[in-house]
Each structure stands twice: as C-alpha cells, then as structure tokens.
Design an enzyme around this catalytic site. Sequence first.
Site, PDB file in Angstrom:
ATOM      1  N   TYR A  23       0.962  -0.884  -0.131  1.00 29.74           N
ATOM      2  CA  TYR A  23       0.037  -0.071   0.032  1.00 29.74           C
ATOM      3  C   TYR A  23       0.866   1.185   0.035  1.00 29.74           C
ATOM      4  CZ  TYR A  23      -3.359   3.470   1.834  1.00 29.74           C
ATOM      5  OH  TYR A  23      -4.298   4.543   2.140  1.00 29.74           O
TER       6      TYR A  23
HETATM    7  N1  LIG Z   1      -9.097   6.078   5.911  1.00 29.11           N
HETATM    8  C1  LIG Z   1      -7.909   6.507   6.154  1.00 29.11           C
HETATM    9  O1  LIG Z   1      -7.185   6.536   7.386  1.00 29.11           O
HETATM   10  C2  LIG Z   1      -6.724   7.049   5.044  1.00 29.11           C
HETATM   11  C3  LIG Z   1      -5.314   7.434   5.376  1.00 29.11           C
HETATM   12  C4  LIG Z   1      -4.633   7.862   4.163  1.00 29.11           C
HETATM   13  C5  LIG Z   1      -5.326   7.497   3.050  1.00 29.11           C
HETATM   14  N2  LIG Z   1      -6.189   7.126   2.811  1.00 29.11           N
HETATM   15  C6  LIG Z   1      -6.836   6.964   1.427  1.00 29.11           C
HETATM   16  O2  LIG Z   1      -8.121   7.702   1.351  1.00 29.11           O
HETATM   17  C7  LIG Z   1      -8.934   7.262   0.123  1.00 29.11           C
HETATM   18  C8  LIG Z   1     -10.279   7.075   0.745  1.00 29.11           C
HETATM   19  O3  LIG Z   1     -10.146   5.920   1.528  1.00 29.11           O
HETATM   20  P1  LIG Z   1     -11.388   5.710   2.752  1.00 29.11           P
HETATM   21  O4  LIG Z   1     -10.623   5.858   3.953  1.00 29.11           O
HETATM   22  O5  LIG Z   1     -12.625   6.612   2.383  1.00 29.11           O
HETATM   23  O6  LIG Z   1     -11.788   4.268   2.538  1.00 29.11           O
HETATM   24  P2  LIG Z   1     -13.181   3.604   2.298  1.00 29.11           P
HETATM   25  O7  LIG Z   1     -14.262   4.112   3.231  1.00 29.11           O
HETATM   26  O8  LIG Z   1     -12.773   1.994   2.316  1.00 29.11           O
HETATM   27  O9  LIG Z   1     -13.663   3.891   0.794  1.00 29.11           O
HETATM   28  C9  LIG Z   1     -12.771   3.540  -0.273  1.00 29.11           C
HETATM   29  C10 LIG Z   1     -13.548   3.797  -1.563  1.00 29.11           C
HETATM   30  O10 LIG Z   1     -12.828   3.326  -2.644  1.00 29.11           O
HETATM   31  C11 LIG Z   1     -13.684   2.438  -3.432  1.00 29.11           C
HETATM   32  N3  LIG Z   1     -12.947   1.325  -4.053  1.00 29.11           N
HETATM   33  C12 LIG Z   1     -12.191   0.350  -3.399  1.00 29.11           C
HETATM   34  N4  LIG Z   1     -11.675  -0.246  -4.281  1.00 29.11           N
HETATM   35  C13 LIG Z   1     -12.333  -0.003  -5.656  1.00 29.11           C
HETATM   36  C14 LIG Z   1     -12.049  -0.669  -6.961  1.00 29.11           C
HETATM   37  N5  LIG Z   1     -11.315  -1.560  -7.174  1.00 29.11           N
HETATM   38  N6  LIG Z   1     -12.925   0.260  -8.014  1.00 29.11           N
HETATM   39  C15 LIG Z   1     -13.107   1.280  -7.727  1.00 29.11           C
HETATM   40  N7  LIG Z   1     -13.585   1.777  -6.269  1.00 29.11           N
HETATM   41  C16 LIG Z   1     -13.034   0.954  -5.305  1.00 29.11           C
HETATM   42  C17 LIG Z   1     -14.610   1.764  -2.288  1.00 29.11           C
HETATM   43  O11 LIG Z   1     -15.939   1.520  -3.032  1.00 29.11           O
HETATM   44  P3  LIG Z   1     -16.176  -0.085  -3.511  1.00 29.11           P
HETATM   45  O12 LIG Z   1     -15.340  -0.948  -2.690  1.00 29.11           O
HETATM   46  O13 LIG Z   1     -17.593  -0.195  -3.514  1.00 29.11           O
HETATM   47  O14 LIG Z   1     -15.630  -0.139  -4.885  1.00 29.11           O
HETATM   48  C18 LIG Z   1     -15.092   2.974  -1.532  1.00 29.11           C
HETATM   49  O15 LIG Z   1     -16.044   3.958  -2.088  1.00 29.11           O
HETATM   50  C19 LIG Z   1      -8.151   6.019  -0.389  1.00 29.11           C
HETATM   51  O16 LIG Z   1      -7.301   6.419  -1.465  1.00 29.11           O
HETATM   52  C20 LIG Z   1      -7.066   5.740   0.738  1.00 29.11           C
HETATM   53  O17 LIG Z   1      -5.876   5.170   0.388  1.00 29.11           O
HETATM   54  C21 LIG Z   1      -7.209   6.776   3.702  1.00 29.11           C
END
Ligand SMILES: NC(=O)c1ccc[n+]([C@@H]2O[C@H](COP(=O)([O-])OP(=O)(O)OC[C@H]3O[C@@H](n4cnc5c(N)ncnc54)[C@H](OP(=O)(O)O)[C@@H]3O)[C@@H](O)[C@H]2O)c1
Length: 270
Positions: A175
């Site tokens: 990741y």
């Molecule tokens: N939460 C944290 O602490 C954190 C920290 C740093 C960075 N981030 C980044 O923030 C971003 C959003 O993450 P989040 O925390 O909001 O996570 P989340 O709640 O798990 O949301 C992830 C989103 O990405 C979509 N997704 C996953 N796999 C996919 C695929 N193959 N094709 C299309 N869509 C896909 C999911 O929808 P489906 O599963 O329905 O496709 C969901 O809408 C990501 O880039 C993550 O790496 C998060």
Amino acid sequence: MNDTPNTTPLDTSPLSTTVGLLAGKVAFITGAGRGIGAAAARLFAREGARVLLAARTEAQLKTVTEEIRAAGGTADHVVCDLADAASVRAAVDRAVELYGRLDVAFNNGATIQQPGPMDQLPEADFDHVYAVNLRGPWLAMNAEVAAIRATAGTGAIVNNSSVGSLMGNPELPAYGAMKRAVNSLTESAAVTYGPEGIRVNAIAPGSTLTEMIREWEEASPGVVERITTHTPLRRAADPAEIAQAAAWLLSDRASYVTGTVLRVDGGLRA
Ligand SMILES: NC(=O)c1ccc[n+]([C@@H]2O[C@H](COP(=O)([O-])OP(=O)(O)OC[C@H]3O[C@@H](n4cnc5c(N)ncnc54)[C@H](OP(=O)(O)O)[C@@H]3O)[C@@H](O)[C@H]2O)c1
C-alpha cells in the site's frame, strides 16, 4: 521582486460572497460511495459542483447521490472498477456525457492490503493493490486529462495518497509503495500538463475514520490509538476534513498550486 500591489482577480472579489468554492464546475470522484470520497461528493456539491460519483458498490453510490439531490445538489453515479481499464475510461466519459464537460477530478478510490511484513503478502494481493491503487489512478488521470482538454480546456486533478507514502511502511508495505508511486505520478503529471493549465496535486491524509481504517484496526487491534498517540492533534480526522483539502486544491483559489503532496495528517509527519 517589486512592490507593485498584487492585482489578481482573487484580490478584487467582493468582501462577502455566497459563490461556492467549486461553483460551475463538473467534478468526477472515485471511491465516492463511502468514507472520504462520499464526504468529498457531498462537499463538492455543496460548493456548487455538479458531481459524478464512481465506485463498485452501486447501492452505496445511490444512497450518497440521493442524499446530495435531496439537499438540492446535482449528482449522478456510475459503477466503476479501478482495476478495469475500460470501466475507468467509461466512467470518466460518463461525466462528459451527463454534464457536457469535465473540470476537476478527485482520484480517491483505493484498497487497503492485509497488514503484515512484505514477505508475507501473497503475489496476487500485491498485484491487486497495484492494479487498484496505482494503475487505477494512472488510467483515471489519463482519461481525465483527455476529457478536460476536450471540454473545459483547463482544470485540476487531486490524487488521494497517504501519509503512509512518506516513510517506511512495514505494516502496509505494498500500500505504501503504491501511494509513494502515486506521489511521483502526481508530480510528473503536474510538470507534463502544467503548461496547458491543468494542475495536478495529491493529498496525504493521516488516520481518518472510515471503513478502511476500521478494517486495519480489526486486523491490528490498537493501531488507531497508536497513530493518535503520535499525532500532534491527538485524534483521527473526520472524512470531511480531508475532503476540504481536496476541494481547496481543486478550486481556483489554489490556482498557483501544482505538483504538491499536501499532508492532511494532524501534524503526524511534522
Ligand atoms: N482512512 C484513512 O485513514 C486513510 C489514510 C490515508 C489515505 N487514505 C486514502 O483515502 C482514500 C479513501 O479511503 P477511505 O478511507 O475513504 O476508505 P473506504 O471508506 O474504504 O472507501 C474506499 C472507496 O474506494 C472504493 N474502491 C475500493 N476499491 C475499488 C475499486 N477496485 N474500484 C473502484 N472503487 C474502489 C470503495 O468502493 P467499492 O468498494 O464499492 O468499490 C470506496 O468507495 C483512499 O485512497 C485511501 O488510501 C485513507
């Protein structure tokens, strides 16, 4: 440098204005069914953008879309798998079909890996993280640049990276590697497309309360508290706080910002 007062249009706007940060813009958002992407879709719509939400889970997309419409915003959704090139291109094209243009895009969708040392990760899992978290944003950016160029002419893109891209990441090595590569692609894209007025930036969130971090917490109990202890603001972010940074970078208020990776991490890396 000289002392000539700055007379850019930003300085001549009225003292108080109700115009939204993204008024008149069409925004494409991946991973918009929940978490940071859903918060971004709600915020961008509140700030005046017409939004297209993309992800795999249609029920989640539908819920957020209907919520935005009920609040008076303009929203639609498209099912899209970031691991599938044709589906990514079709999703971006859908924004132009629906709204006639594309101005800004937030490449936010991503997957987490099973936490653990790099030698324990199955090859297939590595390939999946690569396909969704690196190849996906690359495909999306290519399609977005083409759509912006063909319609709005100029625009902006923000990629969602992670503070975990900025250091060794022994618990999430694949990741972290893909997110580090997203930073590199962001900078390359900024240099490539800057001359035609397309800005490309990334944000690097710290721990944010979404399903992704809950998944990590489930696999590694105590991880959220451990990160919070090392975070100067002593808390995790609400998804809306991350969305605010993306909205600003996508807006004309960030008109001279490109090629940056903006930490939105509560000071974790300070
Ligand atoms: N939460 C944290 O602490 C954190 C920290 C740093 C960075 N981030 C980044 O923030 C971003 C959003 O993450 P989040 O925390 O909001 O996570 P989340 O709640 O798990 O949301 C992830 C989103 O990405 C979509 N997704 C996953 N796999 C996919 C695929 N193959 N094709 C299309 N869509 C896909 C999911 O929808 P489906 O599963 O329905 O496709 C969901 O809408 C990501 O880039 C993550 O790496 C998060």
